[in-house]
Design a protein around this motif. Sequence first.
Motif, PDB file in Angstrom:
ATOM      1  N   ASP A 106       1.099  -8.979  -4.452  1.00  0.00           N
ATOM      2  CA  ASP A 106      -0.040  -8.639  -5.303  1.00  0.00           C
ATOM      3  C   ASP A 106      -0.643  -7.328  -4.804  1.00  0.00           C
ATOM      4  N   PRO A 107      -0.760  -6.331  -5.684  1.00  0.00           N
ATOM      5  CA  PRO A 107      -1.280  -5.030  -5.254  1.00  0.00           C
ATOM      6  C   PRO A 107      -2.666  -5.142  -4.626  1.00  0.00           C
ATOM      7  N   GLU A 108      -2.911  -4.285  -3.620  1.00  0.00           N
ATOM      8  CA  GLU A 108      -4.239  -4.188  -3.017  1.00  0.00           C
ATOM      9  C   GLU A 108      -4.832  -2.837  -3.377  1.00  0.00           C
ATOM     10  N   ILE A 109      -6.149  -2.751  -3.231  1.00  0.00           N
ATOM     11  CA  ILE A 109      -6.806  -1.483  -3.543  1.00  0.00           C
ATOM     12  C   ILE A 109      -6.567  -0.507  -2.387  1.00  0.00           C
ATOM     13  N   GLY A 110      -6.055   0.670  -2.715  1.00  0.00           N
ATOM     14  CA  GLY A 110      -5.714   1.658  -1.699  1.00  0.00           C
ATOM     15  C   GLY A 110      -6.831   2.652  -1.458  1.00  0.00           C
ATOM     16  N   ALA A 111      -6.490   3.726  -0.790  1.00  0.00           N
ATOM     17  CA  ALA A 111      -7.474   4.714  -0.347  1.00  0.00           C
ATOM     18  C   ALA A 111      -8.142   5.442  -1.508  1.00  0.00           C
ATOM     19  N   HIS A 112      -7.541   5.388  -2.689  1.00  0.00           N
ATOM     20  CA  HIS A 112      -8.101   6.121  -3.829  1.00  0.00           C
ATOM     21  C   HIS A 112      -8.816   5.196  -4.803  1.00  0.00           C
ATOM     22  N   GLY A 113      -9.048   3.946  -4.337  1.00  0.00           N
ATOM     23  CA  GLY A 113      -9.752   2.998  -5.195  1.00  0.00           C
ATOM     24  C   GLY A 113      -8.889   2.426  -6.304  1.00  0.00           C
ATOM     25  N   LYS A 114      -7.569   2.605  -6.197  1.00  0.00           N
ATOM     26  CA  LYS A 114      -6.664   2.092  -7.225  1.00  0.00           C
ATOM     27  C   LYS A 114      -5.659   1.133  -6.592  1.00  0.00           C
ATOM     28  N   PRO A 115      -5.099   0.204  -7.378  1.00  0.00           N
ATOM     29  CA  PRO A 115      -4.123  -0.732  -6.821  1.00  0.00           C
ATOM     30  C   PRO A 115      -2.863  -0.009  -6.325  1.00  0.00           C
ATOM     31  N   VAL A 116      -2.367  -0.472  -5.162  1.00  0.00           N
ATOM     32  CA  VAL A 116      -1.160   0.109  -4.572  1.00  0.00           C
ATOM     33  C   VAL A 116      -0.274  -1.002  -4.026  1.00  0.00           C
ATOM     34  N   LEU A 117       0.991  -0.684  -3.828  1.00  0.00           N
ATOM     35  CA  LEU A 117       1.879  -1.537  -3.043  1.00  0.00           C
ATOM     36  C   LEU A 117       2.928  -0.669  -2.368  1.00  0.00           C
ATOM     37  N   PHE A 118       3.564  -1.252  -1.341  1.00  0.00           N
ATOM     38  CA  PHE A 118       4.541  -0.515  -0.541  1.00  0.00           C
ATOM     39  C   PHE A 118       5.895  -1.207  -0.634  1.00  0.00           C
ATOM     40  N   VAL A 119       6.939  -0.414  -0.832  1.00  0.00           N
ATOM     41  CA  VAL A 119       8.304  -0.930  -0.891  1.00  0.00           C
ATOM     42  C   VAL A 119       8.874  -0.945   0.525  1.00  0.00           C
ATOM     43  N   HIS A 120       9.567  -2.023   0.872  1.00  0.00           N
ATOM     44  CA  HIS A 120      10.158  -2.124   2.221  1.00  0.00           C
ATOM     45  C   HIS A 120      11.149  -0.983   2.440  1.00  0.00           C
ATOM     46  N   PRO A 121      10.979  -0.215   3.532  1.00  0.00           N
ATOM     47  CA  PRO A 121      11.874   0.935   3.742  1.00  0.00           C
ATOM     48  C   PRO A 121      13.354   0.561   3.870  1.00  0.00           C
ATOM     49  N   LYS A 122      13.626  -0.649   4.359  1.00  0.00           N
ATOM     50  CA  LYS A 122      15.035  -1.056   4.494  1.00  0.00           C
ATOM     51  C   LYS A 122      15.692  -1.238   3.129  1.00  0.00           C
ATOM     52  N   ASP A 123      14.879  -1.376   2.108  1.00  0.00           N
ATOM     53  CA  ASP A 123      15.414  -1.559   0.760  1.00  0.00           C
ATOM     54  C   ASP A 123      15.339  -0.277  -0.061  1.00  0.00           C
ATOM     55  N   LEU A 124      14.949   0.844   0.599  1.00  0.00           N
ATOM     56  CA  LEU A 124      14.821   2.096  -0.159  1.00  0.00           C
ATOM     57  C   LEU A 124      15.008   3.303   0.762  1.00  0.00           C
ATOM     58  N   THR A 125      16.260   3.628   1.012  1.00  0.00           N
ATOM     59  CA  THR A 125      16.641   4.859   1.713  1.00  0.00           C
ATOM     60  C   THR A 125      15.897   5.092   3.028  1.00  0.00           C
ATOM     61  N   GLY A 126      15.496   3.987   3.672  1.00  0.00           N
ATOM     62  CA  GLY A 126      14.897   4.112   4.999  1.00  0.00           C
ATOM     63  C   GLY A 126      13.555   4.817   5.029  1.00  0.00           C
ATOM     64  N   SER A 127      12.921   4.918   3.863  1.00  0.00           N
ATOM     65  CA  SER A 127      11.655   5.651   3.782  1.00  0.00           C
ATOM     66  C   SER A 127      10.595   4.760   3.149  1.00  0.00           C
ATOM     67  N   LEU A 128       9.387   4.841   3.685  1.00  0.00           N
ATOM     68  CA  LEU A 128       8.306   4.021   3.148  1.00  0.00           C
ATOM     69  C   LEU A 128       7.739   4.707   1.902  1.00  0.00           C
ATOM     70  N   ILE A 129       7.806   3.990   0.790  1.00  0.00           N
ATOM     71  CA  ILE A 129       7.309   4.519  -0.488  1.00  0.00           C
ATOM     72  C   ILE A 129       6.154   3.658  -0.954  1.00  0.00           C
ATOM     73  N   GLU A 130       5.038   4.317  -1.277  1.00  0.00           N
ATOM     74  CA  GLU A 130       3.873   3.649  -1.836  1.00  0.00           C
ATOM     75  C   GLU A 130       3.846   3.943  -3.336  1.00  0.00           C
ATOM     76  N   LEU A 131       3.527   2.923  -4.099  1.00  0.00           N
ATOM     77  CA  LEU A 131       3.328   3.128  -5.540  1.00  0.00           C
ATOM     78  C   LEU A 131       1.872   2.869  -5.856  1.00  0.00           C
ATOM     79  N   GLN A 132       1.301   3.736  -6.647  1.00  0.00           N
ATOM     80  CA  GLN A 132      -0.117   3.600  -7.005  1.00  0.00           C
ATOM     81  C   GLN A 132      -0.258   3.594  -8.527  1.00  0.00           C
ATOM     82  N   GLN A 133      -1.071   2.658  -9.006  1.00  0.00           N
ATOM     83  CA  GLN A 133      -1.368   2.621 -10.431  1.00  0.00           C
ATOM     84  C   GLN A 133      -2.012   3.955 -10.853  1.00  0.00           C
ATOM     85  N   ALA A 134      -1.406   4.616 -11.828  1.00  0.00           N
ATOM     86  CA  ALA A 134      -1.935   5.929 -12.256  1.00  0.00           C
ATOM     87  C   ALA A 134      -3.267   5.745 -12.986  1.00  0.00           C
TER      88      ALA A 134
END
Length: 134
Positions: A106-134
């Motif tokens: 379940d998305p949490e509110i991130g630093a910009h006051g909008k919902p965010v979530l993070f994809v596990h780096p092991k499942d995405l090219t070894g890099s931590l990717i955050e997605l934020q609701q536009a």
Amino acid sequence: MIGSINHIAIAVPDLGVASAQWRERFGAVVSAPQRLPKHGVKVVFIAASNGKIELLEPLDDKSPIGKFLERNPDGGLHHICFDVPDLIASRDQLLATGARILGSPDPEIGAHGKPVLFVHPKDLTGSLIELQQA
Ligand code: CO
């Protein structure tokens, strides 16, 4: 599914030192520090012409940034955040393709006051990717 880059986050051992470096070396405008206890970090933002740089300092010993800094004591590139038009649809697509979401799905509110979530780096090219609701 992914939109523009919202910010690039750099973990640092000392936010004050890092902020001063960016100010002095680039003339960067650095925001006031913001504490995000839910994410275990203290952050500042630096505006670039086409996005933001986020500097992250661990808030306490339990911070997920702490482990990263043990491996990278000088600091380093921590994650890239993309805006997405529909965060829940993006999450469901990730889960359907076998990618894990860090922490709660379940998305949490991130630093910009909008919902965010993070994809596990092991499942995405070894890099931590955050997605934020536009
Ligand atoms: Co971020």
